[in-house]
Design an enzyme around this catalytic site. Structure first.
Site, PDB file in Angstrom:
ATOM      1  CD  GLU A 173      -3.210  -1.009   1.996  1.00 59.41           C
ATOM      2  OE1 GLU A 173      -3.247  -0.110   2.851  1.00 59.41           O
ATOM      3  OE2 GLU A 173      -4.143  -1.825   1.817  1.00 59.41           O
ATOM      4  CD  GLU A 305      -3.696  -6.008   3.250  1.00 58.78           C
ATOM      5  OE1 GLU A 305      -4.577  -5.244   3.711  1.00 58.78           O
ATOM      6  OE2 GLU A 305      -2.477  -5.769   3.316  1.00 58.78           O
TER       7      GLU A 305
HETATM    8  O1  AHR Z   1      -5.298  -5.697   7.103  1.00 57.71           O
HETATM    9  C1  AHR Z   1      -5.228  -4.498   7.796  1.00 57.71           C
HETATM   10  C2  AHR Z   1      -4.559  -3.396   6.992  1.00 57.71           C
HETATM   11  O2  AHR Z   1      -5.357  -3.093   5.893  1.00 57.71           O
HETATM   12  C3  AHR Z   1      -3.232  -3.717   6.386  1.00 57.71           C
HETATM   13  O3  AHR Z   1      -2.175  -3.547   7.272  1.00 57.71           O
HETATM   14  C4  AHR Z   1      -3.133  -2.750   5.277  1.00 57.71           C
HETATM   15  O4  AHR Z   1      -2.328  -3.206   4.206  1.00 57.71           O
HETATM   16  C5  AHR Z   1      -4.572  -2.510   4.868  1.00 57.71           C
HETATM   17  O5  AHR Z   1      -4.860  -1.184   4.768  1.00 57.71           O
END
Ligand code: AHR
Length: 499
Positions: A173, A305
């Site tokens: 990110e 994710e």
């Molecule tokens: O999964 C929680 C957070 O969500 C992670 O650390 C990040 O990559 C995303 O914004």
């Protein structure tokens, strides 16, 4: 009656086991307490890893684990987490609750865990606050078997042989918590950093993952890919990018007011399902851009994710992202995994966020107790898809249900074949109606069926007091009629059928 026709002669792609991957970050009780309790804990463990949790995870055949973050990855300095534990640096976890991170779970512990799980490894590097040298030395430490300063350091710390890193993420990110970069700036850093992710074992090359977009951010995807692919020579392109990540969470009520994981009304349920289905649009949206640069689909979409992210459980640390899990989560997992299967020509990996005690988990723990969530049972029912071939199929007679604002199809599914066995996983998102379904396989006679079901009220959940409210059960509703299989799929349920 809905009718599903499966065309066994036409396969549409290979379902990478990594599509059922998991993610564990240094966040709340995800690793500490949830997985790693240290060797001297009263909780049964092997080399610090909870035996109950590891055994449960082995049953669902966790294929891959991503670590150490998330946002944590771009502040993680791996040398803090090696060597004698009492000498490891204590740091502040600025992303997640400002708690002390004692670094007792580090590189050696991660590989110990993945060895116990028997799964592939996905390590996420630090671009946001780390140097190229730090990243390249980590690769050397983990994967080089010869004589070098980092290999010697690893041996001194007790591990003679190099480990295998299957995937390496170059930042996380970086449009946000990983540095607030522009796509062009990150893409140049990606080109630079990935160069020093050396392949010390050319027989087992590390797959490099470039940081991709959040949700529908095509500006990021286009900006990163156009810069990465600028004036490339064929040599440059070879092995410089194996995957592009995509992050997408279902926030039922939106980012600001996510809403409770357990206390929601029916319109909110359908809104959540509509949002879950939206990941298919995102795969197509970013897939179209990838197709421009990579028409042969050599670069995998890495959905590293995904999950339903709600408000934390009342009374828990807001920075720990601990939430309960209901049949709604199970349905979200079911439709998401079906979508990943159905796009397996591009989607090569997906990681649920996060495996234990954080966001949409497989497992929740409290002291020495552990419960399996409804989501766990979905992964259990889907594991037969791992390494299957996606089959062509057509569903007719499906209904549109939900609300005016959030219409969704009642039924949603994927179907694959492995070793002569066909696996169908199908969800009924309708909370009111059951649907009869007939399944035909190209005029062949369907035989040797076995099936499981996960069903209940959409609010049903497992608790430490009642851990078996929602569990997968054998489903005996399948009948053979002529050549076809038939069954009625109850409202709010998921069925896995093997034929
Ligand atoms: O999964 C929680 C957070 O969500 C992670 O650390 C990040 O990559 C995303 O914004």
């Amino acid at each position: 009656m809905a009718r599903l026709v499966i065309n066994r002669k036409k396969t549409l792609g290979h379902i990478n086991p990594e599509i059922q991957g998991q993610f564990s970050e240094h966040l709340g009780r995800g690793i500490y307490e949830g997985i790693y309790v240290k060797e001297d804990s009263g909780i049964p463990n092997k080399n610090g890893m909870r035996t109950d949790v590891v055994e449960a995870l082995k049953k669902v055949k966790v294929p891959l684990l991503r670590w150490p973050g998330g946002c944590f990855a771009d502040e993680y300095h791996w040398k803090d987490g090696i060597g004698p534990k009492e000498q490891r640096k204590k740091i502040v976890n600025t992303n997640w609750g400002g708690v002390t991170e004692d670094n007792s779970f580090g590189t050696h512990e991660f590989f110990e865990l993945t060895e116990q799980l028997g799964c592939k490894t996905y390590v996420n590097g630090n671009v946001g606050s780390g140097t190229v040298q730090e990243m390249s030395e980590w690769i050397e430490y983990m994967t080089f078997d010869g004589v070098s300063p980092m290999a010697e350091l690893r041996k001194k710390n007790g591990h003679e042989k190099a480990w295998k890193v299957d995937y390496f993420g170059v930042g996380n990110e970086n449009w946000g918590c990983g540095g607030n970069m522009t796509p062009e700036y990150y893409a140049n850093l990606y080109r630079h950093y990935q160069t020093f992710v050396r392949q010390y074992d050319p027989q087992n090359p590390i797959k490099k993952v470039c940081g991709g977009p959040n949700v529908a951010d095509t500006f990021w995807t286009e900006g990163v890919l156009s810069t990465c692919f600028k004036a490339p020579s064929p040599d440059f392109l070879h092995g410089f990018m194996d995957g592009l990540s995509l992050h997408y969470y279902v926030h039922p009520g939106g980012w600001e007011n996510k809403g409770s994981a357990t206390d929601f009304d029916i319109p909110m349920y359908y809104q959540s399902m509509k949002k879950a289905l939206y990941i298919e649009d995102l795969i197509n949206l970013h897939g179209d851009i990838l197709d421009k640069y990579d028409p042969e689909k050599k670069i995998g979409m890495i959905v590293d994710e995904w999950g339903e992210w709600c408000d934390v459980e009342p009374g828990t640390n807001p920075g720990f992202l601990y939430q309960q899990n209901t049949m709604r989560d199970a349905l979200i997992a079911a439709v998401s995994l079906n979508i990943f299967n159905n796009h397996c020509d591009r989607v090569k990996m997906a990681c649920l966020a996060q495996m234990v005690n954080v966001i949409q988990s497989l497992i929740l723990t409290e002291g020495d107790r552990m419960i399996l969530t409804p989501t766990y049972h979905v992964f259990d029912m889907y594991k037969e898809h791992q390494d299957g071939e996606l089959l062509d199929s057509t569903l007719t007679g499906n209904e549109i249900v939900g609300t005016v604002d959030n219409p969704v199809p009642a039924l949603q599914y994927s179907v694959s074949e492995k070793d002569g066995v066909i696996t169908l996983t199908i969800a009924n998102m309708d909370l009111e109606n059951d649907y009869p379904l007939s399944i035909e396989i190209d005029g062949e006679k369907v035989k040797d069926t076995s099936a499981y079901i996960l069903t209940g009220d959409v609010h049903d959940k497992n608790t430490f007091e009642e851990p078996e409210n929602v569990v997968k059960k054998e489903f005996d509703g399948v009948r053979i009629n002529g050549n076809n299989a038939e069954f009625t799929i109850p409202s709010c349920s998921i069925v896995s059928l093997q034929m």
